[in-house]
Design a protein around this motif. Structure first.
Motif, PDB file in Angstrom:
ATOM      1  N   UNK A  87      19.882   0.727  17.177  1.00 18.81           N
ATOM      2  CA  UNK A  87      21.257   0.259  17.379  1.00 18.81           C
ATOM      3  C   UNK A  87      21.595  -0.862  16.403  1.00 18.81           C
ATOM      4  N   UNK A  88      20.625  -1.706  16.086  1.00 13.75           N
ATOM      5  CA  UNK A  88      20.894  -2.878  15.265  1.00 13.75           C
ATOM      6  C   UNK A  88      20.729  -2.689  13.775  1.00 13.75           C
ATOM      7  N   UNK A  89      20.563  -1.463  13.296  1.00  9.96           N
ATOM      8  CA  UNK A  89      20.368  -1.250  11.863  1.00  9.96           C
ATOM      9  C   UNK A  89      21.615  -1.582  11.064  1.00  9.96           C
ATOM     10  N   UNK A  90      21.460  -2.387  10.017  1.00  8.29           N
ATOM     11  CA  UNK A  90      22.570  -2.676   9.112  1.00  8.29           C
ATOM     12  C   UNK A  90      22.921  -1.426   8.312  1.00  8.29           C
ATOM     13  N   UNK A  91      24.209  -1.211   8.147  1.00  6.26           N
ATOM     14  CA  UNK A  91      24.663  -0.097   7.315  1.00  6.26           C
ATOM     15  C   UNK A  91      24.534   1.263   7.972  1.00  6.26           C
ATOM     16  N   UNK A 144      32.081   1.988  12.327  1.00  7.29           N
ATOM     17  CA  UNK A 144      32.479   0.988  11.331  1.00  7.29           C
ATOM     18  C   UNK A 144      32.725   1.593   9.959  1.00  7.29           C
ATOM     19  N   UNK A 145      32.431   2.896   9.822  1.00 11.57           N
ATOM     20  CA  UNK A 145      32.526   3.505   8.498  1.00 11.57           C
ATOM     21  C   UNK A 145      31.327   3.189   7.638  1.00 11.57           C
ATOM     22  N   UNK A 146      30.202   2.870   8.265  1.00 14.34           N
ATOM     23  CA  UNK A 146      28.970   2.564   7.526  1.00 14.34           C
ATOM     24  C   UNK A 146      28.556   3.766   6.677  1.00 14.34           C
ATOM     25  N   UNK A 147      27.813   3.518   5.614  1.00 13.68           N
ATOM     26  CA  UNK A 147      27.455   4.622   4.709  1.00 13.68           C
ATOM     27  C   UNK A 147      26.522   5.657   5.329  1.00 13.68           C
ATOM     28  N   UNK A 148      25.823   5.310   6.402  1.00 16.41           N
ATOM     29  CA  UNK A 148      24.934   6.274   7.043  1.00 16.41           C
ATOM     30  C   UNK A 148      25.141   6.216   8.556  1.00 16.41           C
TER      31      UNK A 148
END
Length: 462
Positions: A218-222, A260-264
């Motif tokens: 859950x806490x992964x950046x990006x 959030x629209x994160x890349x992955x």
């Protein structure tokens, strides 16, 4: 007070497998004061520590730090490491029975369970065993599938499935601080994977992953974690246990977050089972079916099918043991048949002097510490049996290995590999970079060849 004296006959025990289960068994054997015991720990790999080295995710250094205590077991003066010695190829089961008072099999569960669906053997389909071994630097593990696809499906609902999703989507800059081999990091840098779909046959209340692993994902950046809140309603009449309740709270919080629209992204899908892998020359899709279940009942297909467009599928549905030479084996359970650690033959009779511990004894369950209790149980029975057995003198296994031209890697050899990996890591600002190719491991581990220089002498105790 111990009745042992320097004149007490030395007994020899072979432990097959240098992972936690095997090393904990060795520790139990040399620290007791009922018998003087020398332990040979055999492993077909040049490096010890088993799944702690080759199965724990590289970005979990706290768990991997247990190697410090495992090394202290190998440092004991009555424990000898014999790496690069394979049971069945270099020595046989009968060799061990001829040269030791007892044998403990602790080779773990190196095989994987299959999905048993059409298309499972297509290129682009692999087991979690193969994928985890690759990114962990196992010398037998080439890259199991190309990472040239944007979408990957992982089938499974345990910690390994979440490990796979995390490694495939985590920023490589985070992984560069781990002990991953450089070729693995290069492949992850070039990876086209942007989405991982994790499929679980049952609902989240039956998931086997831990809250800690889930929070980490859950806490992964990006990375956006996507969960359908409609899948999080517990079954009527079901009382989730404490772990399941915690997981449900974490999943509910994640489901309420807007992307959030994160890349992955990672999508967790529950109540979905694979029906078949699609493709001709490689995987191009996965057909799945929604499942339904009732408390205490098996899952059934709901008849609603969907085809996921994916370029790779990784099955993470469990490990299983593999047969060892002629040692009795139960293929249905993937374990050595046993009575609390005493090996049984096909007819259920005891095999004198043979014991088993770890996953090969009980199946792939528990955590690293579970093996400590398991090994203590097995060793207690072994010691009871030694009390009743008349002592006899055994020739050292060294003679067999010498005659067959087998040069085992001892603790000094492993120390050379360890030093080389640390030095390689230091050049990249890391604690360690694993060496993953057999020729280099053997060259470092075995040292100078006898034809060029004096060979390294292993301490063969008298």
């Amino acid at each position: 007070m111990s009745a042992l004296t320097p004149d007490t006959p030395m007994k020899r025990v072979a432990v097959v497998g240098a992972g936690p289960a095997g090393l904990y068994a060795a520790e139990e054997l040399v620290r007791q004061d009922r018998h003087r015991i020398h332990v040979d720990v055999l492993d077909r790999l040049p490096a010890p520590y088993g799944l702690v080295r080759y199965g724990v995710a590289p970005d979990h250094p706290r768990i991997k730090s247990i190697t410090g205590s495992l090394r202290r077991i190998l440092d004991h003066p009555r424990v000898r490491f014999l790496g690069a010695v394979a049971l069945g190829a270099d020595v046989t089961r009968q060799d061990l029975l001829d040269h030791y008072d007892a044998v403990v099999y602790a080779a773990g569960a190196a095989a994987d369970r299959r999905l048993e669906v059409p298309g499972e053997d297509l290129p682009g389909s692999c087991s979690a065993t193969a994928f985890v071994s690759w990114y962990s630097g196992h010398p037998d593990a080439p890259a199991p599938l190309p990472l040239d696809t944007e979408r990957v499906a992982v089938v499974g609902a345990g910690n390994v499935a979440l490990d796979l999703a995390r490694v495939l989507t985590r920023p490589v800059a985070d992984l560069e601080r781990t002990d991953m081999p450089e070729p693995v990091l290069d492949a992850l840098r070039a990876s086209a994977v942007r989405e991982v779909v994790v499929l679980a046959r049952r609902g989240p209340w039956h998931a086997r992953f831990t809250p800690k692993e889930l929070r980490e994902l859950v806490g992964l950046d990006g990375v956006d974690l996507v969960v359908d809140p409609r899948q999080l309603v517990p079954l009527e009449g079901l009382e989730p246990d404490r772990t399941a309740q915690t997981n449900l709270r974490i999943l509910t919080e994640a489901a309420q977050r807007a992307p959030t629209g994160a890349p992955r992204r990672v999508e967790l899908r529950f109540c979905a089972r694979p029906l078949r892998l699609l493709g001709t020359d490689r995987v191009t899709g996965l057909e799945i079916e929604r499942t339904t279940e009732r408390p205490g009942a098996t899952i059934t297909g709901a008849g609603e099918r969907e085809t996921l467009t994916v370029g790779a599928v990784v099955r993470a549905v469990g490990y299983r043991g593999a047969p060892l030479d002629t040692v009795p084996f139960d293929p249905a359970r993937g374990v050595v048949p046993n009575d609390k650690g005493r090996v049984l033959d096909a007819d259920g009779a005891l095999c004198p002097g043979e014991y088993v511990t770890g996953w090969l004894k009980r199946g792939p369950s528990g955590v690293v510490g579970t093996n400590k209790l398991d090994s203590a149980e097995t060793v207690a029975l072994l010691l009871d049996d030694l009390d009743e057995r008349r002592p006899r003198r055994h020739p050292d296994l060294a003679g067999v290995l010498d005659r067959r031209g087998v040069r085992p890697i001892g603790l000094e050899g492993w120390s050379r590999i360890d030093t080389a990996e640390r030095e390689l890591g230091a050049t990249r600002g890391r604690e360690r970079t694993k060496i993953a190719d057999w020729p280099t491991l053997l060259r470092l581990g075995k040292g100078p060849h006898p034809a060029r220089e004096e060979p390294e002498e292993l301490p063969w105790p008298s």
